[in-house]
Scaffold this active site. Structure first.
Site, PDB file in Angstrom:
ATOM      1  N   ASP A  25       0.865  -1.180   0.000  1.00  0.00           N
ATOM      2  CA  ASP A  25       0.000   0.000   0.000  1.00  0.00           C
ATOM      3  C   ASP A  25       0.904   1.234   0.000  1.00  0.00           C
ATOM      4  OD1 ASP A  25      -2.137   1.704  -0.056  1.00  0.00           O
ATOM      5  OD2 ASP A  25      -3.190   0.806   1.634  1.00  0.00           O
TER       6      ASP A  25
HETATM    7  C1  BGC Z   1      -4.983   3.287   0.101  1.00  0.00           C
HETATM    8  C2  BGC Z   1      -5.203   2.206  -0.942  1.00  0.00           C
HETATM    9  C3  BGC Z   1      -5.063   2.808  -2.316  1.00  0.00           C
HETATM   10  C4  BGC Z   1      -3.703   3.456  -2.445  1.00  0.00           C
HETATM   11  C5  BGC Z   1      -3.446   4.048  -3.807  1.00  0.00           C
HETATM   12  C6  BGC Z   1      -3.716   4.068  -0.140  1.00  0.00           C
HETATM   13  O1  BGC Z   1      -3.617   5.155   0.703  1.00  0.00           O
HETATM   14  O2  BGC Z   1      -4.941   2.683   1.367  1.00  0.00           O
HETATM   15  O3  BGC Z   1      -6.455   1.614  -0.776  1.00  0.00           O
HETATM   16  O4  BGC Z   1      -5.228   1.800  -3.276  1.00  0.00           O
HETATM   17  O5  BGC Z   1      -3.620   4.499  -1.482  1.00  0.00           O
HETATM   18  O6  BGC Z   1      -4.231   5.134  -4.061  1.00  0.00           O
END
Ligand code: BGC
Length: 693
Positions: free
Chosen positions: A263
Site C-alpha cells: 500500500d
Molecule cells: C490506500 C489504498 C489505495 C492506495 C493508492 C492508499 O492510501 O490505502 O487503498 O489503493 O492508497 O491510491
C-alpha cells in the site's frame, strides 16, 4: 510473450532495470512531454530511476496514458512498457453506489455489473489495473473506510469479492474491456483498533482465518491478478514485511502466484512501526515477504542494489519479483500493445453512456435500504417540502469516485423539482411555522466525512441536522429522512422524530433519480443492511455475528451479566434489516430432514398480500457445542427473490457450511446439534434444530 521470451528478457536486464520494475510512482514524475516534474526531490531518486520505473499510479485519460507511455518507451532500452494502475473502486466515470451500498442489494451480480462498466470506461482511457476490490471485513462504524467494504459478514464479502474480480477481469486480460483486479488490503485492515485509521490490528490466528481470510481467498480464487498489502500489523508485524502472512499464507496456502504491491508508502512505514531500523531493512523485509512492488517510497531504489552487492538479498529473490511484474504486463498484453485499448476518440461515446447510466440506476435502486416507514412512504405525489444539507448537493458519490464529476450527478432537488425547496440555512423557526404536510429531509454525511483517514469518535447525525429534524417534527410535519453516508450512523436521537428513514449510502451518478423513484413508489426498495447500525457510538464495534458470553443478558446472575448501564446490547438496526412497500411474509418452512448426512433442503414459501416486491430469504447457523466459542448466528445462505403473490425458495444446508477453525486452527465441523434460523432479517427468525451425524 512466451515464458522463454520473458526469461530471455529478464536475463538481459541490469540490476538497475530490475529494481525499476519493482517501483511505482505517481504521474507527477512524468508529464506529457516526458519531462520529470513534481516531487522528485522528496523521494530523492534520480532521473535514471524514474526512467526505469515499472508502473505509474493515477494517470487518467487515453491522451495522457498514451503520451506517458510513448515518452517512456522512447527512452527505455529494453522497451518494457509501464503498467498504469489507479483506484477505480465503484465506477470510473459513471459512478455506482459505494461497495457498502452495492452489498446492501444482497445481489453480487450488481458488483459484477459495476466493475464491468468500470472496466470498459477504464480500458478506453488506457488503464490497466485497478486497486480494487477492497474486501476487508468491517465491524466498527467509527472507521472511515467502511464505505469501501461490503460489510460485516465473511460469507457475503466472499461472494462480492468474487463478483468484483470477475467483473473487472472478464475471461482473459487480453480481452478488450477488461482490467486487472488487485484484492486489498491483505490482511484484516478493517480491524484497526478502536476504528482509528492506520492503527494496529491484533487478532488471533483463528479469527484471522475464520473471519478475514475467506474474502481475500475468494478474490484470489476468482483469479485476481494482484494483491495489495495492508497498512496494519498482523500478529505485531506490519503486513508489508510479514513473511508468514504474505509468503506462507498468501502464496503458500492460498496459492496466489500474481504480483503483490505494497500500500502507499507501506514499505517505508516499517520505520514508523519501528520494525525496521532503516530503509534497507525495510526493503529487505518487504522483498523477503514477497512484496514485489513498492508504492511511492524509495526504499527499493535506495537500497536494494547495495543489499544485493553485500549479499543481503539474492538475485534469485529480486528476479522472482521482477518476473511477477513482467508476467503481469504480459497477461495484460502490454508487450504486444503498450497502449492496450486506450482510445481517445472512443472516450466520447463510451464514458457515461446512457447504457451505463441506466445500469447504474438499476443497481443504485437496489442498494437503497428502507430502515423505517410508518406508512408515510411511498408518497402520493411530490407535493412536499424538500430541505436538508444534501438536498441541493451533488456530493452524493462518496470517496474513491475516480473520474466521477460532481456536475454529472443527479441532485435530489433536480429530480424532485415539483417539491417546495427550502435551503437548510433558511430553516428558521419562523419559516418552519408556515410549513405543513410532509418534509423530505436529505442529510447524513458529506463525502469527505468518510473514506481513508476519516475515522470518527462520534457517529451521531450532526447536531444541526438533529435540531432541524426535531423542530420540523414539533411543527407537526411528517418527516422522511433520506440519508447519504459512508458508515452506519447512530440514529437513536431522531428515531422517533422521523416517519421514515431511507438509507442511500453513496449512490453515485444517478442518486437523485433513485431517491425520487423510491419516495414515490415507482421503485419498491429491496436493500438490506450489511453492517449493523449501533444504538450509539459507545456500542462500536457491534455486529450481528457476535459471540456467547458466560453471563448472557437473560441469565441468572442478577445484575452481574454482560450488559451496558446505558444502552441495550443489540444494535438499533441489525444486519439483514430492510423494509419494502409490500407485505411479504414467510408462511412455510419445510426441512427435507433434520438429520444432516449429505445435504438438507429447506423449502421456504413466501406470501405477499401487498404489491410485488423483492425479499431476501436469509439462512443463519449456530453451532450448539463446539471446541471454541462460535457465533450466535452466521449467514450461510440467502436468496433474493421477487414475490408477486407467492414465491418458493429452496436453500441447502451442507456440512461445509458448518466448518470452523478449532483452537489448533484445524478446519472441521462437529457432529451434534446445530440451530438453523431462517428469516427476512437477522432478528425475526424461525429456528429448527438439526443433527449432524
Ligand atoms: C490506500 C489504498 C489505495 C492506495 C493508492 C492508499 O492510501 O490505502 O487503498 O489503493 O492508497 O491510491
Amino acid at each position: 510473450m512466451t515464458k522463454e521470451q520473458l526469461n530471455n528478457l529478464l536475463s538481459q536486464m541490469t540490476i538497475e532495470e530490475k529494481i525499476g520494475q519493482l517501483v511505482q510512482l505517481t504521474t507527477e514524475y512524468f508529464n506529457e512531454s516526458g519531462e520529470i516534474t513534481g516531487p522528485l526531490a522528496n523521494l530523492d531518486i534520480t532521473e535514471e530511476q524514474v526512467n526505469n520505473c515499472g508502473s505509474v499510479i493515477g494517470a487518467h485519460g487515453a491522451k495522457v496514458t498514451r503520451s506517458i507511455q510513448e515518452q517512456y518507451l522512447a527512452k527505455s532500452r529494453l522497451k518494457i512498457p509501464l503498467v498504469f494502475m489507479s483506484d477505480i473502486v465503484h465506477g470510473s466515470n459513471t459512478i455506482f453506489p459505494s461497495p457498502l451500498g452495492l452489498s446492501s442489494s444482497f445481489n453480487p451480480e450488481n458488483a459484477k455489473i459495476c466493475s464491468q462498466v468500470a472496466a470498459k470506461e477504464a480500458c478506453v482511457q488506457g488503464h490497466h489495473v485497478t486497486f480494487a476490490p477492497m474486501v476487508d471485513l468491517a465491524r466498527d462504524a467509527r472507521w472511515g473506510r467502511n464505505m469501501e467494504t461490503t460489510g460485516e459478514d465473511p460469507y457475503l464479502n466472499s461472494l462480492y469479492a468474487r463478483a468484483f474480480v470477475e467483473g473487472f477481469q472478464g475471461n482473459s486480460l487480453t480481452d478488450e474491456n477488461t482490467i486487472a483486479a488487485c484484492v486489498k488490503h491483505f490482511a484484516a485492515y478493517g480491524m484497526v483498533l478502536a476504528g482509528r485509521e492506520y492503527n494496529m490490528v491484533d487478532l488471533s490466528e483463528r479469527f484471522l482465518r475464520e473471519w478475514h481470510f475467506p474474502s481475500y481467498r475468494a478474490g484470489i480464487d476468482a483469479g485476481s491478478a494482484m494483491v495489495m498489502t495492508s497498512f496494519n500489523t498482523v500478529n505485531s508485524v506490519p503486513a508489508t514485511g510479514n513473511k508468514w502472512l504474505m509468503n506462507d499464507v498468501l502464496r503458500g496456502e492460498m496459492g496466489f502466484d500474481g504480483a503483490v504491491i505494497s500500500d502507499w508508502g507501506a514499505v517505508k512505514e516499517q520505520l514508523e512501526h519501528r520494525t525496521a531500523a532503516n530503509e534497507k531493512e525495510a526493503a529487505i523485509k518487504a522483498l523477503n515477504a514477497g512484496c514485489d512492488m513498492e508504492m511511492m517510497t524509495p526504499c527499493y531504489y535506495h537500497t536494494l542494489k547495495e543489499a544485493y552487492e553485500n549479499g543481503e538479498v539474492s538475485m534469485e529473490l529480486i528476479d522472482t519479483s521482477v518476473m511477477r511484474m513482467l508476467e503481469l504486463k504480459n497477461k495484460l498484453g502490454l508487450f504486444e500493445n503498450p497502449y492496450r485499448f486506450g482510445d481517445e476518440a472512443a472516450e466520447k461515446t463510451v464514458l457515461l453512456s446512457d447504457e451505463f447510466k441506466s445500469l447504474a440506476k438499476k443497481v443504485s435502486d437496489e442498494s437503497i435500504v428502507l430502515l423505517k416507514n410508518n406508512g408515510v412512504l411511498p408518497l402520493e405525489n411530490a407535493n412536499v417540502v424538500l430541505t436538508g444539507p444534501l438536498s441541493d448537493s451533488n456530493d452524493l458519490m462518496g470517496p474513491w469516485s475516480w473520474q466521477g464529476r460532481f456536475e454529472d450527478v443527479v441532485k435530489v432537488k433536480d429530480a424532485l423539482s415539483e417539491a417546495h425547496y427550502i435551503e437548510t440555512s433558511r430553516l428558521t423557526n419562523a419559516q418552519i411555522s408556515y410549513l405543513s404536510g410532509t418534509v423530505i429531509y436529505v442529510g447524513g454525511e458529506y463525502g469527505n466525512e468518510s473514506g481513508e483517514a476519516h475515522s470518527k469518535t462520534n457517529i451521531d447525525l450532526s447536531e444541526n441536522q438533529v435540531n432541524d429534524i426535531k423542530r420540523l417534527k414539533a411543527q407537526g410535519l411528517k418527516v422522511v429522512l433520506v440519508l447519504f453516508n459512508g458508515r452506519p450512523l447512530a440514529l437513536r436521537e431522531i428515531l422517533n422524530d422521523v416517519d421514515a428513514i431511507v438509507e442511500c449510502w453513496h449512490l453515485g451518478t444517478m442518486a437523485g433519480s433513485c431517491v425520487r423513484d423510491v419516495l414515490l413508489g415507482k421503485v419498491n426498495p429491496s436493500g438490506k443492511l450489511t453492517m449493523s447500525f449501533p444504538y450509539n457510538t459507545g456500542q462500536c464495534p457491534i455486529f450481528y455475528n457476535d459471540f456467547p458470553t458466560g453471563r448472557p443478558l437473560n441469565s441468572n446472575y442478577f445484575d452481574y451479566v454482560s450488559k451496558y448501564e446505558d444502552a441495550p446490547n443489540t444494535p438499533l438496526f441489525s444486519f439483514g434489516h430492510g423494509l419494502n412497500y409490500s407485505d411479504i411474509k414467510i408462511t412455510d418452512i419445510k426441512y427435507s430432514s433434520t438429520i444432516l448426512e449429505d445435504e438438507i433442503k429447506v423449502d421456504v414459501t413466501l406470501t405477499n398480500t401487498g404489491r410485488t416486491g423483492v425479499e431476501v430469504v436469509q439462512l443463519y447457523v449456530k453451532d450448539l457445542a463446539a471446541d471454541v466459542i462460535r457465533p450466535n448466528k452466521e449467514l450461510k445462505a440467502f436468496n433474493r427473490v421477487e414475490v408477486k403473490d407467492t414465491a418458493a425458495v429452496t436453500l441447502k444446508i451442507t456440512k461445509d457450511m458448518l466448518m470452523y477453525y478449532n483452537d489448533q486452527c484445524e478446519f472441521k465441523y462437529d457432529a451434534g446439534q446445530f440451530e438453523i434460523m431462517i428469516g427476512l432479517n437477522s432478528i425475526d427468525i424461525a429456528s429448527t434444530i438439526i443433527v449432524v451425524k
